[in-house]
Motif scaffolding. Structure first.
Motif, PDB file in Angstrom:
ATOM      1  N   SER A 121     -23.068   8.015  65.459  1.00 44.20           N
ATOM      2  CA  SER A 121     -22.602   8.143  66.848  1.00 44.20           C
ATOM      3  C   SER A 121     -21.129   7.796  66.993  1.00 44.20           C
ATOM      4  O   SER A 121     -20.576   7.917  68.092  1.00 44.20           O
ATOM      5  CB  SER A 121     -23.428   7.217  67.755  1.00 44.20           C
ATOM      6  N   ALA A 122     -20.481   7.371  65.906  1.00 42.11           N
ATOM      7  CA  ALA A 122     -19.074   6.963  65.980  1.00 42.11           C
ATOM      8  C   ALA A 122     -18.138   8.141  66.141  1.00 42.11           C
ATOM      9  O   ALA A 122     -17.009   7.983  66.610  1.00 42.11           O
ATOM     10  CB  ALA A 122     -18.705   6.169  64.723  1.00 42.11           C
ATOM     11  N   GLY A 123     -18.575   9.339  65.767  1.00 44.86           N
ATOM     12  CA  GLY A 123     -17.717  10.509  65.867  1.00 44.86           C
ATOM     13  C   GLY A 123     -16.711  10.590  64.732  1.00 44.86           C
ATOM     14  O   GLY A 123     -16.811   9.876  63.725  1.00 44.86           O
ATOM     15  N   ARG A 124     -15.716  11.441  64.900  1.00 48.40           N
ATOM     16  CA  ARG A 124     -14.729  11.654  63.853  1.00 48.40           C
ATOM     17  C   ARG A 124     -13.600  10.634  63.961  1.00 48.40           C
ATOM     18  O   ARG A 124     -13.134  10.305  65.044  1.00 48.40           O
ATOM     19  CB  ARG A 124     -14.150  13.065  63.968  1.00 48.40           C
ATOM     20  N   ARG A 125     -13.174  10.125  62.794  1.00 46.21           N
ATOM     21  CA  ARG A 125     -12.007   9.248  62.758  1.00 46.21           C
ATOM     22  C   ARG A 125     -11.211   9.533  61.487  1.00 46.21           C
ATOM     23  O   ARG A 125     -11.777   9.828  60.437  1.00 46.21           O
ATOM     24  CB  ARG A 125     -12.415   7.777  62.818  1.00 46.21           C
ATOM     25  N   PHE A 126      -9.903   9.434  61.589  1.00 43.46           N
ATOM     26  CA  PHE A 126      -9.015   9.687  60.458  1.00 43.46           C
ATOM     27  C   PHE A 126      -9.165   8.574  59.427  1.00 43.46           C
ATOM     28  O   PHE A 126      -9.117   7.393  59.753  1.00 43.46           O
ATOM     29  CB  PHE A 126      -7.572   9.756  60.958  1.00 43.46           C
ATOM     30  N   ASN A 127      -9.359   8.949  58.153  1.00 43.61           N
ATOM     31  CA  ASN A 127      -9.537   7.940  57.099  1.00 43.61           C
ATOM     32  C   ASN A 127      -8.573   8.120  55.930  1.00 43.61           C
ATOM     33  O   ASN A 127      -8.811   7.605  54.833  1.00 43.61           O
ATOM     34  CB  ASN A 127     -10.983   7.939  56.597  1.00 43.61           C
ATOM     35  N   GLY A 128      -7.487   8.880  56.136  1.00 48.99           N
ATOM     36  CA  GLY A 128      -6.462   8.987  55.109  1.00 48.99           C
ATOM     37  C   GLY A 128      -6.960   9.659  53.849  1.00 48.99           C
ATOM     38  O   GLY A 128      -7.561  10.741  53.899  1.00 48.99           O
ATOM     39  N   LEU A 129      -6.735   9.003  52.701  1.00 49.27           N
ATOM     40  CA  LEU A 129      -7.082   9.569  51.393  1.00 49.27           C
ATOM     41  C   LEU A 129      -8.430   9.075  50.873  1.00 49.27           C
ATOM     42  O   LEU A 129      -8.718   9.223  49.679  1.00 49.27           O
ATOM     43  CB  LEU A 129      -5.992   9.230  50.378  1.00 49.27           C
ATOM     44  N   ASP A 130      -9.241   8.501  51.732  1.00 50.51           N
ATOM     45  CA  ASP A 130     -10.540   7.979  51.278  1.00 50.51           C
ATOM     46  C   ASP A 130     -11.417   9.082  50.703  1.00 50.51           C
ATOM     47  O   ASP A 130     -12.095   8.889  49.672  1.00 50.51           O
ATOM     48  CB  ASP A 130     -11.269   7.294  52.436  1.00 50.51           C
ATOM     49  N   ASN A 131     -11.425  10.250  51.341  1.00 52.80           N
ATOM     50  CA  ASN A 131     -12.241  11.354  50.831  1.00 52.80           C
ATOM     51  C   ASN A 131     -11.732  11.848  49.493  1.00 52.80           C
ATOM     52  O   ASN A 131     -12.526  12.271  48.635  1.00 52.80           O
ATOM     53  CB  ASN A 131     -12.250  12.509  51.846  1.00 52.80           C
ATOM     54  N   VAL A 132     -10.407  11.820  49.293  1.00 52.44           N
ATOM     55  CA  VAL A 132      -9.840  12.244  48.008  1.00 52.44           C
ATOM     56  C   VAL A 132     -10.275  11.291  46.902  1.00 52.44           C
ATOM     57  O   VAL A 132     -10.692  11.717  45.807  1.00 52.44           O
ATOM     58  CB  VAL A 132      -8.309  12.308  48.096  1.00 52.44           C
ATOM     59  N   ARG A 133     -10.180   9.997  47.157  1.00 60.45           N
ATOM     60  CA  ARG A 133     -10.612   9.014  46.155  1.00 60.45           C
ATOM     61  C   ARG A 133     -12.101   9.135  45.872  1.00 60.45           C
ATOM     62  O   ARG A 133     -12.541   9.005  44.720  1.00 60.45           O
ATOM     63  CB  ARG A 133     -10.264   7.610  46.634  1.00 60.45           C
ATOM     64  N   ARG A 134     -12.872   9.401  46.904  1.00 57.03           N
ATOM     65  CA  ARG A 134     -14.317   9.573  46.699  1.00 57.03           C
ATOM     66  C   ARG A 134     -14.598  10.810  45.866  1.00 57.03           C
ATOM     67  O   ARG A 134     -15.482  10.793  45.008  1.00 57.03           O
ATOM     68  CB  ARG A 134     -15.005   9.668  48.058  1.00 57.03           C
ATOM     69  N   MET A 135     -13.862  11.890  46.102  1.00 59.61           N
ATOM     70  CA  MET A 135     -14.054  13.121  45.330  1.00 59.61           C
ATOM     71  C   MET A 135     -13.735  12.903  43.855  1.00 59.61           C
ATOM     72  O   MET A 135     -14.464  13.371  42.971  1.00 59.61           O
ATOM     73  CB  MET A 135     -13.170  14.219  45.901  1.00 59.61           C
TER      74      MET A 135
END
Length: 372
Positions: A121-135
């Motif tokens: 329920s938090a919706g979208r929020r900017f997380n920088g390069l977190d998705n890149v590091r996770r990938m």
């Protein structure tokens, strides 16, 4: 200003346009462009949470783009006259492509650097390069990329089979038209239908006819999707059975277009069948072969239907393609941000890889055809 047939046709030359008309045309263009850029930047910083000023959604930015596009088309004529009219044949199409391709890519890039889980329920929020590091640390995504390399390498075998079938169907054999239609049947079927008909029925472990035949031949517990290696091979075979006819029909069309005089000249010179194939037919067929293989690679890079329907990426992600992995990231985990980033990275890999392959294949074709 010149008129033809009682002012029915007006032609405005660039030299006859007044300075004030040019000024107001450029002013309108710059004002509309400034409004579009300002609305875009304002909404962007608002979405990042840097300011409370902004719109509730991106719709006003879209309206500003439409306004700028309309003003751009009108001012081409206002400023440049007849030359501006010529630009109107291309400009609307270019603006439509920008709105349908460029904007969605930019929006996808925006989402790719966000934490957006539809189950939260938090919706979208900017997380920088977190998705890149996770990938980078994601072993399942790396496994999916490796699988795509293996699946793509299987095209070499598919091409050899398709070329052999094309050569066979190009000969004067009995019931040639019947066999041509028969070999095209798999191409007429949907990959989902093939998945249920072959993967879910014929290869079913307990009652499938192929499993029963395997037990009759001595395989005690035939499981076509229980072992990672066997599961990959089964996926490759089903996908190949579906798309080999596509390459076959393209190669057959190329064979039928070859010059009979060249083949007859090679035969008169005493060339054997193998020499005629390797030194004459194969080099002449290279442009068609490259086209067929390139299109097949594009289809292979989108492989998902069969995997999702038959194995859902299993066992343990062993059969996952990148497309099926991204699909499950959306469907099962509702992770829009991470899934979008994976799709964008995959798009970049495809564009770079296909561009390199096209350049290499072009050099090979020129080198081999230059010997003829």
């Amino acid at each position: 200003m010149s008129t033809v047939e009682g002012d029915l046709l007006h032609t405005v030359e660039a030299g006859s346009i007044s300075a004030s008309r040019r000024f107001w045309g450029r002013a309108a263009l710059w004002l509309s462009a400034a409004w579009f850029i300002a609305s875009f930047v304002l909404q962007g910083v608002h979405e990042l949470g840097w300011t409370e000023w902004g719109f509730t959604n991106w719709r006003p930015v879209l309206y500003a783009y439409f306004l700028w596009a309309a003003v751009l088309c009108v001012t081409r004529v206002v400023i440049y006259g007849e030359a501006g009219k010529k630009a109107l044949f291309v400009l609307p199409a270019a603006l439509f492509v920008v709105s349908m391709v460029v904007f969605p890519l930019l929006f996808a890039l925006w989402i790719g650097f966000s934490d957006w889980n539809l189950a939260s329920s938090a919706g979208r929020r900017f997380n920088g390069l977190d998705n890149v590091r996770r990938m980078i640390a994601d072993p399942f995504y790396a496994n999916a990329l490796l699988n795509m390399i293996l699946y793509s390498l299987a095209i070499v075998v598919e091409y050899a089979i398709a070329f052999g079938l094309a050569l066979l169907l190009n000969q004067e054999i009995i019931a040639r038209k019947f066999w041509r239609v028969t070999f095209l049947v798999p191409l007429m079927l949907s990959p989902v239908a093939v998945s249920w008909m072959v993967g879910k029925s014929m290869l079913e472990t307990r009652f499938g006819p192929i499993a029963r035949m395997a037990r009759w031949l001595g395989w005690e517990n035939p499981s076509f999707f229980g072992d990672p290696l066997t599961a990959r091979l089964s996926i490759m075979i089903m996908d190949a059975w579906t798309f080999i006819p596509f390459m076959m029909i393209m190669l057959l069309a190329g064979l039928q277009a070859l010059s009979r005089e060249v083949l007859e000249a090679a035969e008169v010179d005493g060339a054997t069948k193998w020499q005629r194939f390797w030194q004459v037919i194969f080099p002449l067929m290279l442009p068609v072969s490259v086209t067929a293989v390139m299109i097949r690679i594009i289809f292979k890079l989108k492989l998902a239907d069969i995997i999702i329907t038959v194995t859902s990426g299993g066992p343990g992600g062993a059969t996952d393609s990148v497309t099926s992995f991204i699909y499950r990231e959306y469907r099962d985990r509702s992770n829009v941000g991470y899934g979008t980033l994976l799709a964008l990275v995959y798009l970049v890999i495809i564009v770079v890889g296909m561009t390199g392959l096209m350049k290499i294949s072009d050099r090979i074709v020129k080198r081999m055809t230059g010997r003829l």
